[in-house]
Design a protein around this motif. Structure first.
Motif, PDB file in Angstrom:
ATOM      1  N   ILE A  37       0.838  -1.202   0.000  1.00 31.22           N
ATOM      2  CA  ILE A  37       0.000   0.000   0.000  1.00 31.22           C
ATOM      3  C   ILE A  37       0.874   1.253   0.000  1.00 31.22           C
ATOM      4  O   ILE A  37       0.604   2.221  -0.727  1.00 31.22           O
ATOM      5  CB  ILE A  37      -0.956  -0.011   1.210  1.00 31.22           C
ATOM      6  N   THR A  46      -1.263   9.006  -2.009  1.00 25.19           N
ATOM      7  CA  THR A  46      -2.037   8.368  -0.939  1.00 25.19           C
ATOM      8  C   THR A  46      -3.473   8.859  -0.877  1.00 25.19           C
ATOM      9  O   THR A  46      -4.344   8.163  -0.361  1.00 25.19           O
ATOM     10  CB  THR A  46      -1.363   8.580   0.427  1.00 25.19           C
ATOM     11  N   LEU A  49      -5.904   6.337  -2.483  1.00 27.49           N
ATOM     12  CA  LEU A  49      -6.136   5.011  -1.907  1.00 27.49           C
ATOM     13  C   LEU A  49      -7.579   4.885  -1.441  1.00 27.49           C
ATOM     14  O   LEU A  49      -8.157   5.820  -0.905  1.00 27.49           O
ATOM     15  CB  LEU A  49      -5.197   4.768  -0.722  1.00 27.49           C
ATOM     16  N   THR A  50      -8.148   3.699  -1.637  1.00 28.83           N
ATOM     17  CA  THR A  50      -9.524   3.432  -1.235  1.00 28.83           C
ATOM     18  C   THR A  50      -9.565   2.164  -0.385  1.00 28.83           C
ATOM     19  O   THR A  50      -8.574   1.408  -0.344  1.00 28.83           O
ATOM     20  CB  THR A  50     -10.423   3.221  -2.467  1.00 28.83           C
ATOM     21  N   PRO A  51     -10.686   1.891   0.254  1.00 29.91           N
ATOM     22  CA  PRO A  51     -10.812   0.623   0.977  1.00 29.91           C
ATOM     23  C   PRO A  51     -10.599  -0.596   0.070  1.00 29.91           C
ATOM     24  O   PRO A  51     -10.122  -1.624   0.520  1.00 29.91           O
ATOM     25  CB  PRO A  51     -12.245   0.667   1.521  1.00 29.91           C
ATOM     26  N   GLU A  52     -10.910  -0.458  -1.210  1.00 28.68           N
ATOM     27  CA  GLU A  52     -10.680  -1.556  -2.165  1.00 28.68           C
ATOM     28  C   GLU A  52      -9.188  -1.874  -2.284  1.00 28.68           C
ATOM     29  O   GLU A  52      -8.800  -3.038  -2.393  1.00 28.68           O
ATOM     30  CB  GLU A  52     -11.248  -1.186  -3.531  1.00 28.68           C
ATOM     31  N   HIS A  53      -8.357  -0.843  -2.253  1.00 25.73           N
ATOM     32  CA  HIS A  53      -6.910  -1.060  -2.317  1.00 25.73           C
ATOM     33  C   HIS A  53      -6.428  -1.823  -1.080  1.00 25.73           C
ATOM     34  O   HIS A  53      -5.627  -2.746  -1.183  1.00 25.73           O
ATOM     35  CB  HIS A  53      -6.169   0.278  -2.414  1.00 25.73           C
ATOM     36  N   VAL A  54      -6.926  -1.424   0.075  1.00 25.80           N
ATOM     37  CA  VAL A  54      -6.532  -2.073   1.329  1.00 25.80           C
ATOM     38  C   VAL A  54      -6.972  -3.536   1.318  1.00 25.80           C
ATOM     39  O   VAL A  54      -6.194  -4.431   1.648  1.00 25.80           O
ATOM     40  CB  VAL A  54      -7.104  -1.322   2.549  1.00 25.80           C
ATOM     41  N   ALA A  55      -8.208  -3.797   0.898  1.00 25.02           N
ATOM     42  CA  ALA A  55      -8.706  -5.177   0.839  1.00 25.02           C
ATOM     43  C   ALA A  55      -7.866  -6.014  -0.118  1.00 25.02           C
ATOM     44  O   ALA A  55      -7.507  -7.151   0.192  1.00 25.02           O
ATOM     45  CB  ALA A  55     -10.174  -5.191   0.414  1.00 25.02           C
TER      46      ALA A  55
END
Length: 67
Positions: A37, A46, A49-55
């Motif tokens: 990430i 940065t 970045l989205t929650p999709e990237h983290v998942a």
């Protein structure tokens, strides 16, 4: 380090142990989810970045391209 900072550090280390993690001053392993990430954020920003990237990073999938 003053007394308050030391107490906070001890508390943070204890919390990390309870959660099965550890605190480190070193950068994360580039192959770890956080390392991936951070590398993506350095490349694309940065703020993108989205929650999709983290998942995707947690699941070991490629991180999506910037939107």
């Amino acid at each position: 380090m003053d007394e308050m900072s030391e107490a906070q550090r001890v508390g943070a280390e204890f919390g990390a142990i309870v959660l099965g993690a550890r605190l480190s001053e070193e950068p994360p392993d580039p192959d770890s989810p956080l390392g991936r990430i951070r590398a993506w954020g350095e490349l694309h920003g940065t703020d993108r970045l989205t929650p999709e990237h983290v998942a995707a990073a947690i699941e070991g999938r490629p991180l999506p391209p910037p939107a």
